[in-house]
Design a protein around this motif. Structure first.
Motif, PDB file in Angstrom:
ATOM      1  N   PRO A  34       0.808  -1.235   0.000  1.00  0.00           N
ATOM      2  CA  PRO A  34       0.000   0.000   0.000  1.00  0.00           C
ATOM      3  C   PRO A  34       0.837   1.279   0.000  1.00  0.00           C
ATOM      4  O   PRO A  34       0.384   2.304  -0.519  1.00  0.00           O
ATOM      5  CB  PRO A  34      -0.835  -0.121   1.280  1.00  0.00           C
ATOM      6  N   SER A  35       2.041   1.237   0.524  1.00  0.00           N
ATOM      7  CA  SER A  35       2.908   2.419   0.526  1.00  0.00           C
ATOM      8  C   SER A  35       3.416   2.766  -0.866  1.00  0.00           C
ATOM      9  O   SER A  35       3.842   3.892  -1.117  1.00  0.00           O
ATOM     10  CB  SER A  35       4.115   2.191   1.438  1.00  0.00           C
ATOM     11  N   LEU A  36       3.372   1.807  -1.779  1.00  0.00           N
ATOM     12  CA  LEU A  36       3.898   1.987  -3.133  1.00  0.00           C
ATOM     13  C   LEU A  36       2.805   2.103  -4.181  1.00  0.00           C
ATOM     14  O   LEU A  36       3.074   2.530  -5.298  1.00  0.00           O
ATOM     15  CB  LEU A  36       4.790   0.798  -3.506  1.00  0.00           C
ATOM     16  N   ALA A  37       1.579   1.700  -3.813  1.00  0.00           N
ATOM     17  CA  ALA A  37       0.558   1.520  -4.842  1.00  0.00           C
ATOM     18  C   ALA A  37      -0.798   2.123  -4.491  1.00  0.00           C
ATOM     19  O   ALA A  37      -1.792   1.785  -5.124  1.00  0.00           O
ATOM     20  CB  ALA A  37       0.400   0.016  -5.118  1.00  0.00           C
ATOM     21  N   THR A  38      -0.833   3.013  -3.505  1.00  0.00           N
ATOM     22  CA  THR A  38      -2.077   3.722  -3.187  1.00  0.00           C
ATOM     23  C   THR A  38      -1.770   5.208  -3.045  1.00  0.00           C
ATOM     24  O   THR A  38      -0.646   5.580  -2.675  1.00  0.00           O
ATOM     25  CB  THR A  38      -2.715   3.235  -1.867  1.00  0.00           C
ATOM     26  N   PRO A  39      -2.742   6.064  -3.339  1.00  0.00           N
ATOM     27  CA  PRO A  39      -2.510   7.506  -3.168  1.00  0.00           C
ATOM     28  C   PRO A  39      -2.083   7.860  -1.751  1.00  0.00           C
ATOM     29  O   PRO A  39      -1.136   8.636  -1.552  1.00  0.00           O
ATOM     30  CB  PRO A  39      -3.859   8.127  -3.523  1.00  0.00           C
ATOM     31  N   GLU A  40      -2.742   7.278  -0.750  1.00  0.00           N
ATOM     32  CA  GLU A  40      -2.410   7.596   0.643  1.00  0.00           C
ATOM     33  C   GLU A  40      -0.995   7.140   0.981  1.00  0.00           C
ATOM     34  O   GLU A  40      -0.250   7.845   1.658  1.00  0.00           O
ATOM     35  CB  GLU A  40      -3.407   6.929   1.599  1.00  0.00           C
ATOM     36  N   GLY A  41      -0.644   5.949   0.522  1.00  0.00           N
ATOM     37  CA  GLY A  41       0.679   5.416   0.822  1.00  0.00           C
ATOM     38  C   GLY A  41       1.790   6.236   0.199  1.00  0.00           C
ATOM     39  O   GLY A  41       2.753   6.609   0.871  1.00  0.00           O
ATOM     40  N   LEU A  42       1.685   6.527  -1.096  1.00  0.00           N
ATOM     41  CA  LEU A  42       2.723   7.316  -1.769  1.00  0.00           C
ATOM     42  C   LEU A  42       2.813   8.728  -1.207  1.00  0.00           C
ATOM     43  O   LEU A  42       3.911   9.274  -1.045  1.00  0.00           O
ATOM     44  CB  LEU A  42       2.461   7.364  -3.273  1.00  0.00           C
ATOM     45  N   THR A  43       1.659   9.325  -0.899  1.00  0.00           N
ATOM     46  CA  THR A  43       1.652  10.686  -0.346  1.00  0.00           C
ATOM     47  C   THR A  43       2.369  10.735   0.996  1.00  0.00           C
ATOM     48  O   THR A  43       3.024  11.723   1.320  1.00  0.00           O
ATOM     49  CB  THR A  43       0.206  11.197  -0.216  1.00  0.00           C
ATOM     50  N   SER A  44       2.294   9.650   1.779  1.00  0.00           N
ATOM     51  CA  SER A  44       2.869   9.657   3.127  1.00  0.00           C
ATOM     52  C   SER A  44       4.386   9.737   3.145  1.00  0.00           C
ATOM     53  O   SER A  44       4.965  10.184   4.125  1.00  0.00           O
ATOM     54  CB  SER A  44       2.406   8.418   3.905  1.00  0.00           C
ATOM     55  N   TRP A  45       5.063   9.339   2.059  1.00  0.00           N
ATOM     56  CA  TRP A  45       6.532   9.332   2.094  1.00  0.00           C
ATOM     57  C   TRP A  45       7.203   9.837   0.820  1.00  0.00           C
ATOM     58  O   TRP A  45       8.378  10.192   0.849  1.00  0.00           O
ATOM     59  CB  TRP A  45       7.051   7.919   2.396  1.00  0.00           C
ATOM     60  N   CYS A  46       6.462   9.883  -0.293  1.00  0.00           N
ATOM     61  CA  CYS A  46       7.125  10.138  -1.568  1.00  0.00           C
ATOM     62  C   CYS A  46       6.681  11.440  -2.220  1.00  0.00           C
ATOM     63  O   CYS A  46       7.477  12.363  -2.373  1.00  0.00           O
ATOM     64  CB  CYS A  46       6.866   8.963  -2.507  1.00  0.00           C
ATOM     65  N   THR A  47       5.412  11.513  -2.619  1.00  0.00           N
ATOM     66  CA  THR A  47       4.890  12.680  -3.321  1.00  0.00           C
ATOM     67  C   THR A  47       3.372  12.684  -3.241  1.00  0.00           C
ATOM     68  O   THR A  47       2.759  11.617  -3.189  1.00  0.00           O
ATOM     69  CB  THR A  47       5.319  12.673  -4.809  1.00  0.00           C
ATOM     70  N   PRO A  48       2.746  13.848  -3.220  1.00  0.00           N
ATOM     71  CA  PRO A  48       1.287  13.890  -3.303  1.00  0.00           C
ATOM     72  C   PRO A  48       0.806  13.234  -4.606  1.00  0.00           C
ATOM     73  O   PRO A  48       1.450  13.378  -5.648  1.00  0.00           O
ATOM     74  CB  PRO A  48       0.960  15.378  -3.280  1.00  0.00           C
ATOM     75  N   VAL A  49      -0.299  12.507  -4.503  1.00  0.00           N
ATOM     76  CA  VAL A  49      -0.862  11.801  -5.654  1.00  0.00           C
ATOM     77  C   VAL A  49      -2.213  12.416  -5.984  1.00  0.00           C
ATOM     78  O   VAL A  49      -3.108  12.449  -5.145  1.00  0.00           O
ATOM     79  CB  VAL A  49      -1.019  10.294  -5.336  1.00  0.00           C
ATOM     80  N   ASP A  50      -2.349  12.904  -7.224  1.00  0.00           N
ATOM     81  CA  ASP A  50      -3.608  13.500  -7.653  1.00  0.00           C
ATOM     82  C   ASP A  50      -4.507  12.487  -8.353  1.00  0.00           C
ATOM     83  O   ASP A  50      -5.715  12.690  -8.426  1.00  0.00           O
ATOM     84  CB  ASP A  50      -3.332  14.710  -8.557  1.00  0.00           C
ATOM     85  N   ALA A  51      -3.941  11.410  -8.880  1.00  0.00           N
ATOM     86  CA  ALA A  51      -4.736  10.341  -9.502  1.00  0.00           C
ATOM     87  C   ALA A  51      -3.910   9.066  -9.501  1.00  0.00           C
ATOM     88  O   ALA A  51      -2.689   9.109  -9.687  1.00  0.00           O
ATOM     89  CB  ALA A  51      -5.111  10.703 -10.933  1.00  0.00           C
ATOM     90  N   LEU A  52      -4.578   7.935  -9.258  1.00  0.00           N
ATOM     91  CA  LEU A  52      -3.935   6.639  -9.370  1.00  0.00           C
ATOM     92  C   LEU A  52      -5.025   5.593  -9.573  1.00  0.00           C
ATOM     93  O   LEU A  52      -5.784   5.313  -8.665  1.00  0.00           O
ATOM     94  CB  LEU A  52      -3.108   6.310  -8.133  1.00  0.00           C
ATOM     95  N   GLU A  53      -5.118   5.074 -10.788  1.00  0.00           N
ATOM     96  CA  GLU A  53      -6.056   3.993 -11.105  1.00  0.00           C
ATOM     97  C   GLU A  53      -5.276   2.686 -11.035  1.00  0.00           C
ATOM     98  O   GLU A  53      -4.452   2.410 -11.914  1.00  0.00           O
ATOM     99  CB  GLU A  53      -6.638   4.174 -12.505  1.00  0.00           C
ATOM    100  N   PRO A  54      -5.497   1.885  -9.984  1.00  0.00           N
ATOM    101  CA  PRO A  54      -4.632   0.732  -9.686  1.00  0.00           C
ATOM    102  C   PRO A  54      -4.837  -0.451 -10.636  1.00  0.00           C
ATOM    103  O   PRO A  54      -5.403  -1.472 -10.282  1.00  0.00           O
ATOM    104  CB  PRO A  54      -5.033   0.376  -8.258  1.00  0.00           C
ATOM    105  N   ARG A  55      -4.326  -0.277 -11.846  1.00  0.00           N
ATOM    106  CA  ARG A  55      -4.404  -1.346 -12.850  1.00  0.00           C
ATOM    107  C   ARG A  55      -3.449  -1.011 -13.990  1.00  0.00           C
ATOM    108  O   ARG A  55      -3.088   0.156 -14.181  1.00  0.00           O
ATOM    109  CB  ARG A  55      -5.821  -1.484 -13.395  1.00  0.00           C
ATOM    110  N   LEU A  56      -3.067  -2.018 -14.761  1.00  0.00           N
ATOM    111  CA  LEU A  56      -2.229  -1.810 -15.929  1.00  0.00           C
ATOM    112  C   LEU A  56      -2.947  -0.867 -16.886  1.00  0.00           C
ATOM    113  O   LEU A  56      -4.129  -1.055 -17.182  1.00  0.00           O
ATOM    114  CB  LEU A  56      -1.941  -3.149 -16.618  1.00  0.00           C
ATOM    115  N   GLY A  57      -2.278   0.178 -17.335  1.00  0.00           N
ATOM    116  CA  GLY A  57      -2.872   1.165 -18.233  1.00  0.00           C
ATOM    117  C   GLY A  57      -3.646   2.256 -17.526  1.00  0.00           C
ATOM    118  O   GLY A  57      -4.128   3.192 -18.157  1.00  0.00           O
ATOM    119  N   GLY A  58      -3.751   2.162 -16.197  1.00  0.00           N
ATOM    120  CA  GLY A  58      -4.489   3.161 -15.434  1.00  0.00           C
ATOM    121  C   GLY A  58      -3.779   4.505 -15.416  1.00  0.00           C
ATOM    122  O   GLY A  58      -2.563   4.601 -15.603  1.00  0.00           O
ATOM    123  N   GLU A  59      -4.552   5.539 -15.177  1.00  0.00           N
ATOM    124  CA  GLU A  59      -4.007   6.896 -15.091  1.00  0.00           C
ATOM    125  C   GLU A  59      -3.258   7.064 -13.779  1.00  0.00           C
ATOM    126  O   GLU A  59      -3.656   6.540 -12.739  1.00  0.00           O
ATOM    127  CB  GLU A  59      -5.159   7.902 -15.163  1.00  0.00           C
TER     128      GLU A  59
END
Length: 133
Positions: A34-59
């Motif tokens: 979840p830290s690598l593949a969800t908006p909340e997870g990435l925002t907590s340590w890496c960068t704010p996430v404005d969109a993440l569609e969790p699938r191949l080809g997702g935005e």
């Protein structure tokens, strides 16, 4: 188990820079994912996430890196984001009984990122995982 940043390699090919890291994390793969593949997870340590569609080809729109597509997606193992600023790949592997090893690659143009900035980000990730978040 404590986390550690074991390896950082920086390469340059023309205008393309490639950073590789091996990061040992103090939690199992399913707890790290979840830290690598969800908006909340990435925002907590890496960068704010404005969109993440969790699938191949997702935005995907990572504020510090740009927007683009998810170009590799293997749940609990691989998340790769190809954005205007390059390509960011997280590849998780088991590391002993209770840990995970993160093989990380960031390929980009220009001078926007540094090995030190990624080390600082990974230190935040390790701290969050050691705290059990």
């Amino acid at each position: 188990m404590t986390g550690s940043i074991e390896q950082g390699i920086s390469q340059t090919h023309g205008n393309t820079h490639i950073l590789h890291f091996l990061v040992r994390l103090p939690r199992p793969m399913d707890a790290v994912w979840p830290s690598l593949a969800t908006p909340e997870g990435l925002t907590s340590w890496c960068t704010p996430v404005d969109a993440l569609e969790p699938r191949l080809g997702g935005e995907v729109d990572l504020r510090d890196f740009g927007s683009g597509q998810i170009t590799a997606w293997d749940v609990d193992r691989v998340a790769e984001y190809t954005v205007e600023g390059g390509r960011i790949r997280f590849h998780l592997e088991r590391d002993g009984e209770s840990g995970a090893a993160l093989r990380f690659t960031h390929e980009f143009q220009g001078e926007a990122e540094t090995e030190q900035r990624w080390r600082a980000r990974f230190e935040l990730l390790i701290a969050a995982l050691e705290d059990g978040s």
